[in-house]
Design a protein around this motif. Structure first.
Motif, PDB file in Angstrom:
ATOM      1  N   GLU A   8       0.820  -1.199   0.000  1.00 55.63           N
ATOM      2  CA  GLU A   8       0.000   0.000   0.000  1.00 55.63           C
ATOM      3  C   GLU A   8       0.866   1.267   0.000  1.00 55.63           C
ATOM      4  OE1 GLU A   8      -0.731  -2.774   1.508  1.00 55.63           O
ATOM      5  OE2 GLU A   8      -2.800  -3.198   0.959  1.00 55.63           O
ATOM      6  N   ARG A   9       1.978   1.235   0.714  1.00 53.54           N
ATOM      7  CA  ARG A   9       2.900   2.374   0.680  1.00 53.54           C
ATOM      8  C   ARG A   9       3.463   2.557  -0.731  1.00 53.54           C
ATOM      9  NH1 ARG A   9       4.977   0.004   5.463  1.00 53.54           N
ATOM     10  NH2 ARG A   9       6.866  -0.514   4.327  1.00 53.54           N
ATOM     11  N   ALA A  24       2.384   5.039 -19.638  1.00 55.82           N
ATOM     12  CA  ALA A  24       3.571   4.995 -18.783  1.00 55.82           C
ATOM     13  C   ALA A  24       3.212   4.546 -17.366  1.00 55.82           C
ATOM     14  CB  ALA A  24       4.253   6.355 -18.754  1.00 55.82           C
ATOM     15  N   LYS A  25       2.099   5.030 -16.859  1.00 54.60           N
ATOM     16  CA  LYS A  25       1.698   4.664 -15.500  1.00 54.60           C
ATOM     17  C   LYS A  25       1.342   3.179 -15.436  1.00 54.60           C
ATOM     18  CE  LYS A  25      -1.417   6.006 -11.807  1.00 54.60           C
ATOM     19  NZ  LYS A  25      -2.457   6.976 -11.427  1.00 54.60           N
ATOM     20  N   GLU A  26       0.588   2.695 -16.402  1.00 54.42           N
ATOM     21  CA  GLU A  26       0.203   1.285 -16.413  1.00 54.42           C
ATOM     22  C   GLU A  26       1.429   0.381 -16.528  1.00 54.42           C
ATOM     23  OE1 GLU A  26      -1.404   3.719 -17.991  1.00 54.42           O
ATOM     24  OE2 GLU A  26      -3.309   3.598 -16.907  1.00 54.42           O
ATOM     25  N   ARG A  27       2.398   0.805 -17.311  1.00 56.53           N
ATOM     26  CA  ARG A  27       3.644   0.044 -17.442  1.00 56.53           C
ATOM     27  C   ARG A  27       4.387   0.020 -16.105  1.00 56.53           C
ATOM     28  NH1 ARG A  27       4.895   2.054 -21.851  1.00 56.53           N
ATOM     29  NH2 ARG A  27       6.067   3.854 -21.133  1.00 56.53           N
ATOM     30  N   ALA A  28       4.431   1.152 -15.428  1.00 55.24           N
ATOM     31  CA  ALA A  28       5.089   1.226 -14.113  1.00 55.24           C
ATOM     32  C   ALA A  28       4.371   0.347 -13.096  1.00 55.24           C
ATOM     33  CB  ALA A  28       5.135   2.667 -13.633  1.00 55.24           C
ATOM     34  N   VAL A  29       3.058   0.310 -13.157  1.00 58.69           N
ATOM     35  CA  VAL A  29       2.278  -0.540 -12.246  1.00 58.69           C
ATOM     36  C   VAL A  29       2.658  -1.994 -12.440  1.00 58.69           C
ATOM     37  CG1 VAL A  29      -0.056  -1.418 -11.804  1.00 58.69           C
ATOM     38  CG2 VAL A  29       0.344   1.035 -11.950  1.00 58.69           C
ATOM     39  N   ARG A  32       6.766  -2.345 -11.510  1.00 58.68           N
ATOM     40  CA  ARG A  32       7.180  -2.081 -10.124  1.00 58.68           C
ATOM     41  C   ARG A  32       6.376  -2.862  -9.095  1.00 58.68           C
ATOM     42  NH1 ARG A  32       9.766   3.496  -9.640  1.00 58.68           N
ATOM     43  NH2 ARG A  32      10.259   3.959 -11.788  1.00 58.68           N
ATOM     44  N   LEU A  33       5.085  -3.033  -9.365  1.00 58.46           N
ATOM     45  CA  LEU A  33       4.221  -3.662  -8.374  1.00 58.46           C
ATOM     46  C   LEU A  33       3.774  -5.071  -8.759  1.00 58.46           C
ATOM     47  CD1 LEU A  33       1.974  -0.581  -7.530  1.00 58.46           C
ATOM     48  CD2 LEU A  33       3.993  -1.390  -6.304  1.00 58.46           C
ATOM     49  N   GLY A  34       3.945  -5.419 -10.029  1.00 57.18           N
ATOM     50  CA  GLY A  34       3.527  -6.747 -10.475  1.00 57.18           C
ATOM     51  C   GLY A  34       2.017  -6.923 -10.463  1.00 57.18           C
ATOM     52  N   LEU A  35       1.299  -5.831 -10.684  1.00 58.27           N
ATOM     53  CA  LEU A  35      -0.160  -5.873 -10.666  1.00 58.27           C
ATOM     54  C   LEU A  35      -0.718  -5.492 -12.030  1.00 58.27           C
ATOM     55  CD1 LEU A  35      -0.826  -3.895  -7.361  1.00 58.27           C
ATOM     56  CD2 LEU A  35      -1.139  -6.348  -7.694  1.00 58.27           C
ATOM     57  N   ALA A  36      -1.862  -6.070 -12.346  1.00 58.08           N
ATOM     58  CA  ALA A  36      -2.596  -5.617 -13.519  1.00 58.08           C
ATOM     59  C   ALA A  36      -3.180  -4.248 -13.180  1.00 58.08           C
ATOM     60  CB  ALA A  36      -3.717  -6.596 -13.859  1.00 58.08           C
ATOM     61  N   PRO A  37      -3.274  -3.357 -14.151  1.00 58.06           N
ATOM     62  CA  PRO A  37      -3.811  -2.022 -13.863  1.00 58.06           C
ATOM     63  C   PRO A  37      -5.199  -2.035 -13.216  1.00 58.06           C
ATOM     64  CG  PRO A  37      -2.702  -1.992 -15.966  1.00 58.06           C
ATOM     65  CD  PRO A  37      -2.735  -3.433 -15.519  1.00 58.06           C
TER      66      PRO A  37
END
Length: 75
Positions: A8-9, A24-29, A32-37
């Motif tokens: 969450e942080r 770019a944001k979806e790619r970073a998600v 970096r987080l290993g999550l689907a958008p």
């Protein structure tokens, strides 16, 4: 009050950043987080109602709450 979990942080940290263009944001998600958008936005929406998130990063959470409320008002 409990501390906000690391995932969450990380979500809030990602929301503090600016992104240069579409996708770019979806790619970073994903990277970096290993999550689907879709899952990311589900978690983010729930996080905005968590008092621990507000205590951790009030500026980001309040900004995102205002955006969410503005979008709801448009519907």
């Amino acid at each position: 009050m409990e501390e906000l979990p690391a995932r969450e942080r990380s979500i809030l940290a990602l929301e503090r950043r600016g992104f240069p263009g579409p996708g770019a944001k979806e790619r970073a998600v994903r990277e970096r987080l290993g999550l689907a958008p879709v899952r990311y936005y589900q978690l983010l929406n729930a996080l905005l109602d968590d008092p621990r998130a507000l205590a951790h990063d009030p500026v980001t959470v309040n900004r995102l709450r205002r955006v969410r409320e503005a979008r709801r008002a448009e519907r």
